[in-house]
Design a protein around this motif. Structure first.
Motif, short mmCIF file in Angstrom:
data_model
loop_
_atom_site.label_atom_id
_atom_site.label_comp_id
_atom_site.label_asym_id
_atom_site.label_seq_id
_atom_site.Cartn_x
_atom_site.Cartn_y
_atom_site.Cartn_z
N THR A 157 -9.56 6.95 -1.91
CA THR A 157 -8.32 7.05 -2.68
C THR A 157 -8.20 8.39 -3.37
O THR A 157 -7.13 9.01 -3.39
N GLY B 28 -5.48 -2.60 -12.30
CA GLY B 28 -5.41 -3.71 -11.36
C GLY B 28 -6.32 -4.86 -11.74
O GLY B 28 -6.12 -5.99 -11.28
N GLN C 194 1.34 6.47 -6.98
CA GLN C 194 0.20 7.31 -7.34
C GLN C 194 0.52 8.78 -7.19
O GLN C 194 0.10 9.62 -8.00
N GLN D 160 0.83 -1.20 0.00
CA GLN D 160 0.00 0.00 0.00
C GLN D 160 0.87 1.25 0.00
O GLN D 160 0.56 2.24 -0.69
N ARG E 88 2.32 1.65 -3.45
CA ARG E 88 1.29 2.11 -4.39
C ARG E 88 0.98 3.58 -4.20
O ARG E 88 0.82 4.33 -5.17
N SER E 89 0.91 4.05 -2.95
CA SER E 89 0.64 5.46 -2.70
C SER E 89 1.77 6.33 -3.25
O SER E 89 1.52 7.41 -3.81
N ARG F 299 -5.09 3.01 -10.25
CA ARG F 299 -5.06 2.07 -9.11
C ARG F 299 -6.03 0.92 -9.36
O ARG F 299 -5.75 -0.23 -9.03
N VAL G 237 1.42 0.46 -10.89
CA VAL G 237 0.47 0.88 -9.85
C VAL G 237 -0.60 -0.18 -9.67
O VAL G 237 -0.97 -0.55 -8.55
N GLY G 238 -1.12 -0.70 -10.80
CA GLY G 238 -2.14 -1.74 -10.73
C GLY G 238 -1.64 -3.01 -10.09
O GLY G 238 -2.33 -3.62 -9.27
N GLY H 203 -0.94 -2.33 -6.37
CA GLY H 203 -2.21 -2.09 -5.71
C GLY H 203 -2.99 -3.36 -5.47
O GLY H 203 -3.54 -3.58 -4.38
N THR I 116 -12.75 -4.86 -7.74
CA THR I 116 -11.86 -4.15 -8.66
C THR I 116 -12.52 -3.94 -10.01
O THR I 116 -12.41 -2.87 -10.62
N THR J 114 -6.06 8.24 -9.50
CA THR J 114 -6.95 7.35 -8.76
C THR J 114 -7.38 6.18 -9.63
O THR J 114 -7.41 5.02 -9.19
#
Length: 301
Positions: free
Chosen positions: A83, A42, A22, A15, A18-19, A38, A233-234, A237, A201, A35
């Motif tokens: 998010t 994913g 992002q 996490q 991923r943040s 993500r 990112v995907g 995440g 998702t 956003t």
């Protein structure tokens, strides 16, 4: 060691990564685009994970029901909002401050339980809430002179409002995800969590594509243009979400989120090493107080 503990630590690490990714994409895509990647990028990984559990692991697919769908969709929408707010918050304050605000999630859960459900809290939990609020004030006032006006701004200012709203949405989504996963009633915690992850998702991606096509088509096109970086990112995440969903299927949300505070350690490392941000003493003290308040809250409930 219970299985949910290492799974939660893994989820917290993913996490945080991923943040960080992002936040890097916010400058290129904007808040909505950062956003979307993500969730949108994913989906393939979530479906691949589900297929692996079913085909390779030999686990039968569960039969979804109305409760599963309702909780999953509510949680999905809440996570999108959370998010979005968190990514936007990163543009207002530094990486540590943004993450610290999001860590008030368990504190808010206690407040919402008291106001909406009439659930009482123990004296220790009350102290925990106060400690958490003081921590938020420290983070907000880092590097600024302390005054009555500054204290009021820390509690009512835009960063505080956005951060607290993000934490509330994260809390709602976490509870809904656990409820959705448990509503499947089997065939095992890995498949329950994986199936819930794939459903949520996919739903989030469809919802965001519909919204962005109507309101922000330029953001949707930009997210497609930067697919090479967005794929990571995907991937990260979904890896983190798989960890969270699995841990929350095994254990209560409060315990999982409490252990998830280890993310703050990862946050300090990322903020200092990757973003080259100078951490103010007040931000460090505030983040420690927020984490301490959450621990006290769990001890008092």
């Amino acid at each position: 060691m219970d299985l949910w503990i290492p799974i939660t630590v893994f989820a917290a690490f993913c996490q945080n990564a991923r943040s960080a990714l992002q936040r890097h994409f916010t400058a290129r895509l904007g808040t909505t685009g950062a956003t979307f990647v993500r969730f949108g990028y994913g989906v393939p990984f979530a479906l691949l994970y589900l297929a692996g559990l079913h085909v390779v692991g030999g686990m039968p697919l569960p039969e979804p029901n109305a409760s599963f769908a309702i909780f999953g969709m509510i949680g999905g929408i809440a996570q999108i909002l959370a998010t979005f707010l968190l990514v936007y918050l990163f543009s207002l304050r530094n990486f540590v401050a943004g993450t610290a605000y999001s860590k008030t999630e368990p504190v808010q859960a206690a407040i919402f339980g008291l106001v909406l459900l009439g659930e009482t809290i123990t004296p220790l939990a009350g102290v925990a809430i106060a400690v958490g609020v003081v921590g938020v004030i420290f983070v907000s006032l880092a590097g600024k002179p302390v005054s009555a006006g500054a204290l009021l701004t820390a509690l009512t200012g835009r960063p505080a409002q956005i951060g607290l709203a993000s934490a509330a949405m994260f809390g709602i989504s976490a509870v809904c995800y656990r409820a959705a996963s448990l509503a499947l009633g089997g065939p095992g915690f890995l498949m329950q969590a994986g199936f819930t992850l794939a459903f949520v998702t996919a739903f989030q991606t469809l919802a965001m594509v519909a919204w962005m096509s109507l309101r922000e088509p330029d953001q949707l096109r930009a997210s497609m243009t930067h697919w090479r970086g967005a794929v990571w990112v995907g991937l990260v995440g979904v890896a983190g979400s798989a960890g969270w969903f699995t841990a929350m299927t095994l254990e209560k949300v409060a315990y999982v989120r409490a252990l998830g505070q280890v993310e703050l350690i990862f946050t300090f490392i990322v903020s200092w090493w990757f973003f080259r941000e100078k951490l103010m003493p007040g931000e460090i003290v505030g983040t420690v107080l927020i984490a301490g308040g959450i621990v006290l809250l769990l001890l008092g409930t």
